[in-house]
Design an enzyme around this catalytic site. Sequence first.
Site, PDB file in Angstrom:
ATOM      1  N   GLY A  62       0.816  -1.209   0.000  1.00 15.71           N
ATOM      2  CA  GLY A  62       0.000   0.000   0.000  1.00 15.71           C
ATOM      3  C   GLY A  62       0.849   1.257   0.000  1.00 15.71           C
ATOM      4  O   GLY A  62       2.050   1.223   0.295  1.00 15.71           O
ATOM      5  N   VAL A  70       0.958   3.992   1.970  1.00 16.31           N
ATOM      6  CA  VAL A  70       1.553   4.404   3.244  1.00 16.31           C
ATOM      7  C   VAL A  70       2.583   3.375   3.705  1.00 16.31           C
ATOM      8  O   VAL A  70       3.674   3.730   4.162  1.00 16.31           O
ATOM      9  CB  VAL A  70       0.461   4.615   4.310  1.00 16.31           C
ATOM     10  N   LEU A 125      -6.018 -10.275   6.859  1.00 17.45           N
ATOM     11  CA  LEU A 125      -6.613  -9.388   7.862  1.00 17.45           C
ATOM     12  C   LEU A 125      -8.068  -9.730   8.166  1.00 17.45           C
ATOM     13  O   LEU A 125      -8.626  -9.233   9.139  1.00 17.45           O
ATOM     14  CB  LEU A 125      -6.506  -7.935   7.400  1.00 17.45           C
ATOM     15  N   ALA A 146      -5.592  -1.615   4.943  1.00 15.58           N
ATOM     16  CA  ALA A 146      -7.014  -1.282   5.027  1.00 15.58           C
ATOM     17  C   ALA A 146      -7.714  -1.684   3.742  1.00 15.58           C
ATOM     18  O   ALA A 146      -7.075  -1.895   2.708  1.00 15.58           O
ATOM     19  CB  ALA A 146      -7.209   0.216   5.272  1.00 15.58           C
ATOM     20  N   THR A 155      -9.448   8.047   8.443  1.00 16.19           N
ATOM     21  CA  THR A 155      -9.791   8.828   7.258  1.00 16.19           C
ATOM     22  C   THR A 155     -10.731   9.990   7.538  1.00 16.19           C
ATOM     23  O   THR A 155     -11.493   9.972   8.503  1.00 16.19           O
ATOM     24  CB  THR A 155     -10.455   7.898   6.220  1.00 16.19           C
ATOM     25  N   TYR A 200     -17.413   2.415   3.517  1.00 15.69           N
ATOM     26  CA  TYR A 200     -16.000   2.607   3.846  1.00 15.69           C
ATOM     27  C   TYR A 200     -15.856   3.492   5.081  1.00 15.69           C
ATOM     28  O   TYR A 200     -15.150   3.150   6.034  1.00 15.69           O
ATOM     29  CB  TYR A 200     -15.269   3.233   2.661  1.00 15.69           C
ATOM     30  N   LYS A 226     -14.386   2.339   8.765  1.00 14.25           N
ATOM     31  CA  LYS A 226     -13.220   2.987   9.367  1.00 14.25           C
ATOM     32  C   LYS A 226     -13.575   3.588  10.727  1.00 14.25           C
ATOM     33  O   LYS A 226     -12.777   3.538  11.665  1.00 14.25           O
ATOM     34  CB  LYS A 226     -12.661   4.056   8.428  1.00 14.25           C
ATOM     35  N   TRP A 235      -7.189  12.116   1.322  1.00 17.84           N
ATOM     36  CA  TRP A 235      -6.804  12.237  -0.089  1.00 17.84           C
ATOM     37  C   TRP A 235      -5.356  11.782  -0.333  1.00 17.84           C
ATOM     38  O   TRP A 235      -4.546  12.515  -0.900  1.00 17.84           O
ATOM     39  CB  TRP A 235      -6.991  13.676  -0.556  1.00 17.84           C
TER      40      TRP A 235
END
Length: 291
Positions: free
Chosen positions: A10, A12, A36, A59, A100, A124, A128, A149
Amino acid sequence: MKILISGQHGQVSRELQTHLKGLGELVVLGREQLDLADPAQIRHQVQSIRPHLIINAAAHTAVDQAESEPDLAFAINATAPQVFAEQAQELGIPLIHYSTDYVFDGSKNAPYTEADAPNPLSVYGRSKRAGEQAISAVAGQHLILRTSWVYSTHGRNFLLTMQRLLQEKPHLRIVADQIGAPTWAATIARSTAQLIERWQAGRAGPWGVYHLSAGGETSWFGFAQAIAAHLQAMGRPCASLEPIPTRDYPTPATRPLNSRLDCSHLQQQWGVSQPDWRSALHECLAGQHWA
């Protein structure tokens, strides 16, 4: 120090693997090593690795797809973070988790603070938010970092999609009434490294929920304009851009019109701040490798 990072490819996670080097031994678990959606597998991995810090950078981030697979979204975005939090508390170690701007409904006329009540509009966002609540309920040492974003030079994101479409199409219509702050994944990783360094040095601020996004604000249209300007400066072909309202670009998941996050609390409590979105984008683009 042994740092367990969930998520491998991902945006990040990839930046964390670069920017956390030197802070400890990084144990990175991608989909091949960790499902996960399987709590038992999460528990087994954490107990086997016995890290000194857990960073949940994985995620279910396909916002529109989540509308048609809510069970999977909640398993990954809500149940998995709860299991990580329980395991972290059992080991007496901190958990860093990313959330988020989509936990808010976007109806506020100013940037959201951590004191504002969440009201997610999409599966979503709800998943979260449920993850945030699950971690907070465990009440161990944790940082929940809400960002917005997210983009980078790898993966699937607005920057790479726009760079491709701007060079392929003669004309693009881009939503102009959703406001937020494009946040480079490297900015998130650098800030995370600073937070870890402060914790290691015994200068940690209070644990809890914090906002972490780039400074300033723009629309998706404004973000596209900045990307187009860079392409034009490079002498590359570039589509013309037309601003449109959200109602003219329907999607399965409803997006908040206001995604702005007030990040002053993180600066006050932990001494960590983020650059303006334009300067971060400039640095990101300057380091991008083109074919």
